[in-house]
Design a protein around this motif. Structure first.
Motif, PDB file in Angstrom:
ATOM      1  N   ARG A  28       0.854  -1.187   0.000  1.00 49.66           N
ATOM      2  CA  ARG A  28       0.000   0.000   0.000  1.00 49.66           C
ATOM      3  C   ARG A  28       0.894   1.243   0.000  1.00 49.66           C
ATOM      4  NH1 ARG A  28      -5.396   0.809   1.791  1.00 49.66           N
ATOM      5  NH2 ARG A  28      -5.798   2.938   2.509  1.00 49.66           N
ATOM      6  N   GLN A  30       0.980   4.219   1.384  1.00 49.57           N
ATOM      7  CA  GLN A  30       1.370   4.761   2.684  1.00 49.57           C
ATOM      8  C   GLN A  30       2.351   3.842   3.393  1.00 49.57           C
ATOM      9  OE1 GLN A  30      -2.770   5.637   4.258  1.00 49.57           O
ATOM     10  NE2 GLN A  30      -1.651   7.306   5.234  1.00 49.57           N
ATOM     11  N   LEU A  31       2.066   2.556   3.351  1.00 50.33           N
ATOM     12  CA  LEU A  31       2.924   1.582   4.007  1.00 50.33           C
ATOM     13  C   LEU A  31       4.304   1.549   3.345  1.00 50.33           C
ATOM     14  CD1 LEU A  31       3.202  -0.672   6.100  1.00 50.33           C
ATOM     15  CD2 LEU A  31       2.263  -2.263   4.407  1.00 50.33           C
ATOM     16  N   TYR A  84      -0.222  -4.343   8.669  1.00 48.48           N
ATOM     17  CA  TYR A  84      -1.207  -4.153   7.609  1.00 48.48           C
ATOM     18  C   TYR A  84      -2.235  -5.292   7.605  1.00 48.48           C
ATOM     19  CZ  TYR A  84      -3.133  -3.275   2.981  1.00 48.48           C
ATOM     20  OH  TYR A  84      -3.975  -3.016   1.928  1.00 48.48           O
ATOM     21  N   LEU A 159       2.852   3.955  11.426  1.00 49.38           N
ATOM     22  CA  LEU A 159       1.816   3.064  10.892  1.00 49.38           C
ATOM     23  C   LEU A 159       0.492   3.196  11.631  1.00 49.38           C
ATOM     24  CD1 LEU A 159       3.817  -0.223  10.162  1.00 49.38           C
ATOM     25  CD2 LEU A 159       3.232   1.642   8.608  1.00 49.38           C
ATOM     26  N   VAL A 162      -2.070   5.052   9.593  1.00 46.56           N
ATOM     27  CA  VAL A 162      -2.567   4.507   8.331  1.00 46.56           C
ATOM     28  C   VAL A 162      -4.050   4.182   8.476  1.00 46.56           C
ATOM     29  CG1 VAL A 162      -2.391   2.598   6.687  1.00 46.56           C
ATOM     30  CG2 VAL A 162      -0.315   3.578   7.699  1.00 46.56           C
TER      31      VAL A 162
END
Length: 731
Positions: A28, A30-31, A84, A159, A162
């Motif tokens: 992803r 953002q990740l 995630y 994180l 997110v």
């Protein structure tokens, strides 16, 4: 040096960009962004620590950063993937960041430690390659430690912000990212998961197939088909030819043969040209009376230097140094049998730091005798019989007439000593310094000795007077006996033994000199049979390769024990670390296959890369086995746990290996001459990790299930064995 640093910096930048692209495709956005942020943070920490160890920004330190650029994100990938996964399940972001980080703390931490341990043996290698490799651990270790801190403390803090929203899907680039991520997930669901079920069902056959593959590759390498060189040859813009003639030749004879070598060099100026920049052979110059600048004068020696256009200035690669040297030798033609011509592109220093050693050189040690001279000549003939040897030589000194003075009884009665006799004769012929005169910046010595005509005839000895301690002068022949004997002009000693140097030059850099030396040793022992006072000692690249081999064996054993001890701590088991370490030999297969694919000849640096690869490849196995153990402790049957862990851990294992490979790709495919020295180590690490990924995803599950089968089978056997005795009661 500037071009080499630019090459390394360019490979580092390209590798970093490729790692970012890979992470951006499969994670992803953002990740992926927060995972990539860990790279400059870790590198900054590594640069700070480098200064504490006195490591500068050189070719090898930059190579250390290139090696670690794909490894440094491994812990962040595993942590980010764990977080995630929990976010996808709908877990609160803060709780997902905390629980996801905790879940992989043990495998990530010990994965970093095993990688560091794998690089530590590079600190203990000696020689030329050891001097280069010794700098790498000082770069890799602090970068990985800072990466561990970043992935455990800083990354989770990012994180937690997110959010699983769909706004990012409106970005056109997200379509590409979703396609790549979906394609990877489809690969997991439609290809890997079914394949894993089949592999686990036929686990014995799969393990046997992998073992056969390992044996085939081992036989291929042991058979010499891949070749081996101790040190990868680095093309330099200079070649030099050293000519050594017998001691008795005149200076004019040396000049004649040197002119022949120079004429051949001049002819190559027209033969080798660059389409845009003209002659590749740019210049040549020579020295008469020495075999290298700064060495003592010898009228029978000369050296010719050949300047080549640097690779960075050529419009195309052009001929390699090996090609130029081979052509130069062809143009020079045959020389007298007692002449030694050496053409080389770089110098290899001996242990004494003063004498040059050929890549294949040995010393025949022992007292001088006719048998020793004959053995030296036969050894030269043996070397000339090998296809990979372009020129064999032996530095036997031809005997010349020597004047030997010994005191008579009359001289001893007059009080004259042997030292005094020698001193007075030397002073008459060589001279004695009377004074020094300064002329400008130059200082000249004024020597007092006999006139030149008297120094050139033996009749002078008959008329020479010797002064006694009492001040009287007596004829030389009354106090000394003059004998004319045959003796060598020079006696070379090493470790208090008289030596004759014998050596050979390879036809090109792909010749396996170590293998030639190994095949030569039985024949040398046969030559020395009956000569207990003589022995052969290898020097140069062969001696360094033997020393490196010893240190490599010791370092590998120590590293495997250290890895076993580290892995035994989190698993609290003796057997499970062995299952994980089983991936290392198969990583070696991948490293050797990589050399075959890339057309690279294995070298000492290849072995260094294999050692470093061992610590990296166990990380993926560590992650998978730890996840399997957690599921088994939760009550899931082992076989089902293996299938679930394989499916869920495929993505982080695949990405960690892929980022390591793509981080090294720019260097591996760099055609510049500056990168050729480092490519073998990069190939070993990149392809070893890539091949070990398949081993981890397929072989490790089979090994775990087979181990459980053996455990269950042993319990059944014990129960069956004890069953007849279960009904017997003690009286």
């Amino acid at each position: 040096m500037q071009s080499r640093l630019e090459t390394m910096a360019s490979s580092l930048l390209q590798g970093g960009l490729l790692v970012m692209v890979v992470l951006g495709l499969f994670l992803r956005p953002q990740l992926a962004f927060w995972v990539v942020v860990g790279i400059p943070v870790s590198f900054a920490g590594g640069i700070v620590v480098m200064q504490l160890f006195g490591i500068s920004a050189n070719m090898m330190s930059l190579f250390g950063f290139i090696i670690v650029i794909g490894v440094v994100v491994d812990d962040a990938i595993v942590t980010g993937e764990s977080v995630y996964t929990r976010l996808q399940r709908g877990t609160n972001p803060l709780d997902a960041a905390i629980s996801g980080t905790r879940a992989v703390t043990v495998p990530v931490t010990f994965g970093i430690l095993t990688t560091i341990v794998a690089f530590l043996p590079l600190l203990f290698f000696e020689g030329m390659t050891g001097n280069f490799a010794r700098q790498i651990p000082f770069v890799v270790t602090p970068v990985l430690l800072f990466s561990l801190v970043e992935s455990k403390l800083i990354l989770p803090a990012h994180l937690k912000h997110v959010r699983m929203t769909t706004r990012w899907m409106r970005n056109p680039l997200s379509v590409i990212q979703r396609g790549a991520a979906s394609g990877l997930q489809c690969l997991i669901d439609k290809v890997y998961s079914p394949a894993l079920k089949v592999v686990v069902s036929h686990r014995i056959s799969v393990i046997a197939a992998f073992i056969c593959m390992a044996l085939l590759m081992l036989g291929y390498f042991a058979g010499g088909r891949l070749g081996y060189v101790s040190i990868p040859s680095v093309e330099r813009p200079e070649i030099f030819a050293t000519l050594k003639l017998p001691e008795h030749v005149s200076k004019e004879t040396t000049r004649i043969y040197t002119d022949r070598i120079t004429a051949a060099a001049e002819q190559m100026r027209s033969e080798y040209t660059d389409p845009e920049n003209g002659a590749i052979v740019t210049n040549h110059w020579r020295l008469l009376g020495t075999d290298y600048p700064g060495r003592p004068y010898n009228k029978a020696y000369s050296v010719v230097f050949l300047g080549l256009m640097p690779s960075g200035l050529r419009s195309e690669a052009g001929p390699s140094n090996d090609v130029v040297m081979k052509r130069w030798r062809e143009l020079i033609g045959e020389l007298p049998a007692n002449a030694t011509l050496k053409i080389r592109t770089q110098k290899t220093r001996g242990d004494d730091g003063e004498k040059d050693t050929d890549p294949l050189e040995m010393e025949l040690r022992g007292p001088n005798s006719e048998m020793k001279q004959e053995i030296a000549r036969k050894t030269e003939e043996l070397l000339e019989g090998y296809d990979g040897i372009a020129n064999a030589w032996v530095n036997q000194r031809a005997n010349q007439t020597e004047v030997e003075l010994s005191l008579t009884p009359r001289g001893t009665e007059l009080g004259i000593t042997q030292q005094a006799l020698a001193y007075q004769v030397r002073r008459a012929f060589y001279g004695e310094e009377a004074q020094r005169v300064l002329r400008g910046h130059e200082e000249y010595r004024v020597m007092v000795r006999l006139p030149k005509k008297q120094r050139e005839t033996f009749n002078t000895l008959e008329k020479m007077k010797i002064r006694t301690p009492g001040g009287a002068e007596v004829p030389l022949f009354t106090v000394a006996r003059i004998d004319f004997v045959q003796a060598p002009t020079y006696i070379e000693r090493n470790d208090k033994a008289e030596v004759i140097r014998i050596g050979g030059e390879p036809t090109d850099r792909t010749v396996d000199l170590v293998r030639i030396a190994d095949s030569l040793k039985p024949q040398l022992r046969q030559l020395l049979r009956g000569s207990e006072d003589l022995q052969f000692v290898f020097k140069g690249a062969v001696a360094e390769a033997e020393e490196t081999k010893k240190r490599l064996i010791i370092g590998s054993i120590a590293m495997m024990f250290a890895l076993f001890a580290l892995l035994a701590i989190p698993f609290q088991s003796i057997l499970q670390p062995l299952y994980i370490l089983a991936v290392v030999p198969f990583g070696v297969i991948g490293a050797l296959l990589g050399h075959m694919i890339m057309g690279v000849t294995p070298s000492d640096l290849s072995l260094f890369g294999i050692i470093a690869m061992a610590g990296v490849v166990v990380n993926d196995s560590l992650v998978m086995v730890d996840d399997i153990n957690q599921r088994v402790r939760g009550g899931t049957p082992l076989r089902e746990a293996v299938l679930q862990s394989g499916r869920l851990r495929f993505r982080p294992i695949f990405l960690t290996s892929l980022t390591t490979f793509v981080g090294l790709m720019p260097l591996m495919f760099d055609n510049s001459l500056q990168a050729q020295f480092l490519i073998p180590m990069a190939v070993s690490l990149a392809y070893g990790v890539l091949f070990a990924t398949g081993i981890t995803l397929l072989l490790i599950p089979c090994v775990l299930v087979v181990a459980d089968d053996i455990r269950v089978g042993w319990r059944r056997f014990v129960a069956w064995y004890r069953k007849p005795f279960s009904g017997i009661t003690k009286p």
